[in-house]
Design a protein around this motif. Structure first.
Motif, PDB file in Angstrom:
ATOM      1  N   ARG A 112       0.833  -1.211   0.000  1.00 45.27           N
ATOM      2  CA  ARG A 112       0.000   0.000   0.000  1.00 45.27           C
ATOM      3  C   ARG A 112       0.862   1.253   0.000  1.00 45.27           C
ATOM      4  O   ARG A 112       0.560   2.244  -0.689  1.00 45.27           O
ATOM      5  N   HIS A 113       1.936   1.210   0.792  1.00 50.60           N
ATOM      6  CA  HIS A 113       2.845   2.356   0.847  1.00 50.60           C
ATOM      7  C   HIS A 113       3.455   2.611  -0.533  1.00 50.60           C
ATOM      8  O   HIS A 113       3.533   3.773  -0.978  1.00 50.60           O
ATOM      9  N   MET A 114       3.880   1.577  -1.219  1.00 45.69           N
ATOM     10  CA  MET A 114       4.465   1.740  -2.555  1.00 45.69           C
ATOM     11  C   MET A 114       3.444   2.308  -3.535  1.00 45.69           C
ATOM     12  O   MET A 114       3.753   3.182  -4.349  1.00 45.69           O
ATOM     13  N   GLU A 115       2.226   1.805  -3.459  1.00 51.36           N
ATOM     14  CA  GLU A 115       1.182   2.252  -4.391  1.00 51.36           C
ATOM     15  C   GLU A 115       0.818   3.718  -4.180  1.00 51.36           C
ATOM     16  O   GLU A 115       0.579   4.454  -5.149  1.00 51.36           O
ATOM     17  N   THR A 116       0.768   4.147  -2.932  1.00 51.11           N
ATOM     18  CA  THR A 116       0.311   5.526  -2.664  1.00 51.11           C
ATOM     19  C   THR A 116       1.433   6.554  -2.670  1.00 51.11           C
ATOM     20  O   THR A 116       1.186   7.724  -3.018  1.00 51.11           O
ATOM     21  N   GLU A 117       2.663   6.173  -2.316  1.00 55.79           N
ATOM     22  CA  GLU A 117       3.733   7.149  -2.122  1.00 55.79           C
ATOM     23  C   GLU A 117       4.871   7.066  -3.146  1.00 55.79           C
ATOM     24  O   GLU A 117       5.659   8.004  -3.249  1.00 55.79           O
ATOM     25  N   TRP A 118       4.978   5.968  -3.895  1.00 62.40           N
ATOM     26  CA  TRP A 118       6.115   5.796  -4.797  1.00 62.40           C
ATOM     27  C   TRP A 118       5.704   5.668  -6.260  1.00 62.40           C
ATOM     28  O   TRP A 118       6.305   6.289  -7.130  1.00 62.40           O
ATOM     29  N   GLU A 119       4.719   4.840  -6.521  1.00 63.18           N
ATOM     30  CA  GLU A 119       4.347   4.590  -7.911  1.00 63.18           C
ATOM     31  C   GLU A 119       3.786   5.855  -8.558  1.00 63.18           C
ATOM     32  O   GLU A 119       3.167   6.677  -7.914  1.00 63.18           O
ATOM     33  N   SER A 120       4.046   5.998  -9.845  1.00 61.61           N
ATOM     34  CA  SER A 120       3.619   7.159 -10.647  1.00 61.61           C
ATOM     35  C   SER A 120       4.355   8.432 -10.271  1.00 61.61           C
ATOM     36  O   SER A 120       3.927   9.539 -10.611  1.00 61.61           O
ATOM     37  N   LYS A 121       5.484   8.322  -9.554  1.00 61.94           N
ATOM     38  CA  LYS A 121       6.288   9.495  -9.206  1.00 61.94           C
ATOM     39  C   LYS A 121       7.672   9.359  -9.824  1.00 61.94           C
ATOM     40  O   LYS A 121       8.262   8.282  -9.841  1.00 61.94           O
ATOM     41  N   ARG A 122       8.174  10.461 -10.307  1.00 64.35           N
ATOM     42  CA  ARG A 122       9.505  10.460 -10.907  1.00 64.35           C
ATOM     43  C   ARG A 122      10.608  10.639  -9.877  1.00 64.35           C
ATOM     44  O   ARG A 122      11.742  10.208 -10.089  1.00 64.35           O
ATOM     45  N   GLU A 123      10.281  11.298  -8.781  1.00 68.03           N
ATOM     46  CA  GLU A 123      11.288  11.570  -7.759  1.00 68.03           C
ATOM     47  C   GLU A 123      10.641  11.526  -6.381  1.00 68.03           C
ATOM     48  O   GLU A 123       9.518  12.006  -6.200  1.00 68.03           O
ATOM     49  N   VAL A 124      11.335  10.938  -5.427  1.00 68.98           N
ATOM     50  CA  VAL A 124      10.865  10.920  -4.037  1.00 68.98           C
ATOM     51  C   VAL A 124      12.043  11.264  -3.131  1.00 68.98           C
ATOM     52  O   VAL A 124      13.208  11.079  -3.508  1.00 68.98           O
ATOM     53  N   THR A 125      11.739  11.761  -1.944  1.00 63.92           N
ATOM     54  CA  THR A 125      12.767  12.008  -0.934  1.00 63.92           C
ATOM     55  C   THR A 125      12.695  10.867   0.062  1.00 63.92           C
ATOM     56  O   THR A 125      11.743  10.742   0.831  1.00 63.92           O
ATOM     57  N   VAL A 126      13.715  10.025   0.048  1.00 68.30           N
ATOM     58  CA  VAL A 126      13.658   8.723   0.704  1.00 68.30           C
ATOM     59  C   VAL A 126      13.545   8.821   2.217  1.00 68.30           C
ATOM     60  O   VAL A 126      12.709   8.148   2.834  1.00 68.30           O
ATOM     61  N   PHE A 127      14.380   9.638   2.853  1.00 70.49           N
ATOM     62  CA  PHE A 127      14.492   9.571   4.307  1.00 70.49           C
ATOM     63  C   PHE A 127      13.173   9.879   5.017  1.00 70.49           C
ATOM     64  O   PHE A 127      12.727   9.070   5.842  1.00 70.49           O
ATOM     65  N   PRO A 128      12.515  11.004   4.760  1.00 73.67           N
ATOM     66  CA  PRO A 128      11.245  11.248   5.461  1.00 73.67           C
ATOM     67  C   PRO A 128      10.144  10.279   5.035  1.00 73.67           C
ATOM     68  O   PRO A 128       9.278   9.922   5.847  1.00 73.67           O
ATOM     69  N   LEU A 129      10.188   9.819   3.781  1.00 67.47           N
ATOM     70  CA  LEU A 129       9.163   8.904   3.296  1.00 67.47           C
ATOM     71  C   LEU A 129       9.277   7.544   3.985  1.00 67.47           C
ATOM     72  O   LEU A 129       8.284   6.977   4.454  1.00 67.47           O
ATOM     73  N   VAL A 130      10.490   7.037   4.071  1.00 62.38           N
ATOM     74  CA  VAL A 130      10.708   5.749   4.738  1.00 62.38           C
ATOM     75  C   VAL A 130      10.458   5.882   6.235  1.00 62.38           C
ATOM     76  O   VAL A 130       9.956   4.950   6.884  1.00 62.38           O
ATOM     77  N   LYS A 131      10.784   7.030   6.784  1.00 61.95           N
ATOM     78  CA  LYS A 131      10.542   7.244   8.214  1.00 61.95           C
ATOM     79  C   LYS A 131       9.053   7.145   8.533  1.00 61.95           C
ATOM     80  O   LYS A 131       8.659   6.510   9.529  1.00 61.95           O
TER      81      LYS A 131
END
Length: 479
Positions: A158-177
């Motif tokens: 669910r986390h991958m579907e809502t926060e990662w997929e369809s995005k070209r760039e993400v900021t890893v540290f706060p997202l994984v936190k």
């Protein structure tokens, strides 16, 4: 104005502490000059600023390594967080401290940590610590965690579907936190409402900043706000405990639902149930340990895989083989986790080079001699991953990323210690392993990535973090 009131507070404090420090220091020298080599540093603050500053400069290993080179590669003295401290170095030092728990030494965190985490397991000693650990380990041991693999996998998807997929760039540290905190909320206390999770996460971020600081509790200080955050978190947790007690009494919640239920319904071997305050404090401590340290490990795993395509593709092959043995909608299971041998070797090498926790404290309960030096009763000890993890005596070419170090029997005992050791080894070690591998399985199957800032600076305050949050460009797999 704030600086003026701060100076009014610090001046008498400085005079009093300087007087006490000099008395203690002179007592040591008058009684016995055979203390460990080293320096106490400045009056009052000792070498605390150097200790904390090395982490903020991105070189936490330098504090220990410089003094090992200057004084001794076995033990040296310093003064940290207002207390004389002996730093035990190398595998022999680690083994000595880990194997003498409750014999010569006991766990002793800095005052700031003890005060913020109160009656949790970190402040328990002797038989009380053993009983609390048994209760927690009934939930955190591998046999119990097997039943949570599917839940972890579902939350991660669910986390991958809502926060990662369809995005070209993400900021890893706060997202994984936020991901690791959400997972801890789900598994430890069945909290799934994202507004509630976000509120708690904001409070925990404030709490974390005040864990390893001088415990100056007046308005405006980091420690003051950390105390306020801890009080607010306890208020939230007490309300959850009351709701859960009611639900358990009405049979609308299961005794096996999560860690919160487990702590409320399970008695220790003496028939004692954990008091509500201890339940609250232990959940608070596990929320911290169950997401912040794992977040660091996952984020730095992402960082190293962005820099080393050959390592990334080795993990990708292993994860695709595991995925190919299942249907596209089947969840990851315990059998799949056990097949991730190369992936776990890579994760271990990441934790060797970028350990989430730099070390820990103990306190002597009697005088003793170690490596030819007298260590007085009541002194603090510090063991540090940095005395071994990057030491060429134990890890040849220590800056080289080499997962093969963990094949076969692995490193020499007591040289690789990201989870500590002995009776006080991190109780969440297996939980962290499971969380790291479930996340890795899901992210590697979906993406390759590259760092936006390849040479991004790392600071340690008190845990390591990339200063820009580790933004990455995502490259979804086409098949």
């Amino acid at each position: 104005m704030e600086l003026f009131f701060l100076s009014l507070f610090l001046l008498p404090l400085s005079i009093a502490l300087t007087f006490c420090f000099l008395i203690y220091k002179n007592k040591d020298h008058a009684t016995d000059l055979n203390l460990p080599p080293g320096s106490y540093g400045w009056p009052i603050i000792g070498e605390t600023l150097d200790f904390l500053g090395s982490g903020q400069n991105g070189t936490p290993e330098s504090f220990v390594q410089d003094r090992m080179n200057k004084y001794s590669d076995q033990i040296f003295k310093t003064a940290l967080l207002l207390e004389p401290t002996a730093v035990f170095c190398g595998p022999n030092g680690h083994k000595f401290l880990f194997s003498n728990e409750n014999k010569l030494v006991v766990s002793s965190w800095p005052g700031s940590v003890r005060n913020l985490l109160q009656s949790s397991i970190i402040n328990k000693l002797g038989d009380e610590a053993k009983q609390t650990r048994k209760l927690l380990m009934a939930f955190l041991k591998p046999e119990a965690l097997q039943g949570y693999v599917r839940t972890m996998d579902a939350v991660t998807r669910r986390h991958m579907e809502t926060e990662w997929e369809s995005k070209r760039e993400v900021t890893v540290f706060p997202l994984v936190k936020m991901y690791t905190f959400s997972l801890a909320c789900c598994l430890f206390a069945s909290i799934e409402d994202m507004d509630h999770i976000s509120k708690l996460a904001d409070l925990f971020n404030i709490l974390l900043k005040g864990l390893v600081v001088l415990p100056l509790n007046f308005p405006g200080t980091t420690y003051y706000w950390a105390n306020k955050a801890a009080d607010a978190i306890r208020g939230e947790l007490r309300a959850m405990v009351e709701r859960r007690r009611t639900a358990l009494g009405e049979n609308t919640a299961s005794p096996n639902q999560d860690l919160l239920s487990h702590l409320l319904v399970t008695a220790d071997e003496n028939g004692r149930f954990m008091p509500e305050k201890e339940v609250v404090d232990n959940i608070l401590a596990l929320f911290f340990g169950g997401h912040d340290t794992t977040n660091c490990a996952v984020a730095f795993l992402m960082k190293y895989l962005a820099e080393m395509p050959n390592i990334y593709y080795g993990i990708l092959r292993e994860q695709r083989e595991i995925a190919a043995s299942k249907g596209p909608k089947d969840h990851l299971d315990w059998e799949g986790i056990q097949k991730m041998k190369y992936s776990w070797n890579v994760a271990n090498e990441v934790m060797r080079l970028a350990p989430p926790v730099q070390g820990n404290f103990r306190k002597s309960i009697s005088d003793f001699t170690y490596a030819g030096s007298r260590v007085p009763k009541g002194w603090k000890f510090y063991w540090s991953v940095n005395s071994t993890h990057k030491n060429p005596n134990y890890f040849p070419d220590p800056e080289k990323f080499d997962p093969s170090r963990f094949e076969g029997d692995g490193p020499t005992p007591y040289t690789f210690v990201p989870f500590g050791g002995g009776p006080r080894m991190c109780p969440g070690k297996e939980y962290a392993r499971l969380e790291i591998l479930v996340f890795l399985h899901n992210v590697v199957k979906r993406f390759k990535w590259e760092a936006v800032f390849p040479d991004e600076k790392i600071t340690v305050d008190p845990l390591p973090a990339p200063v820009k949050g580790l933004p990455v460009r995502l490259q979804p797999h086409l098949s």
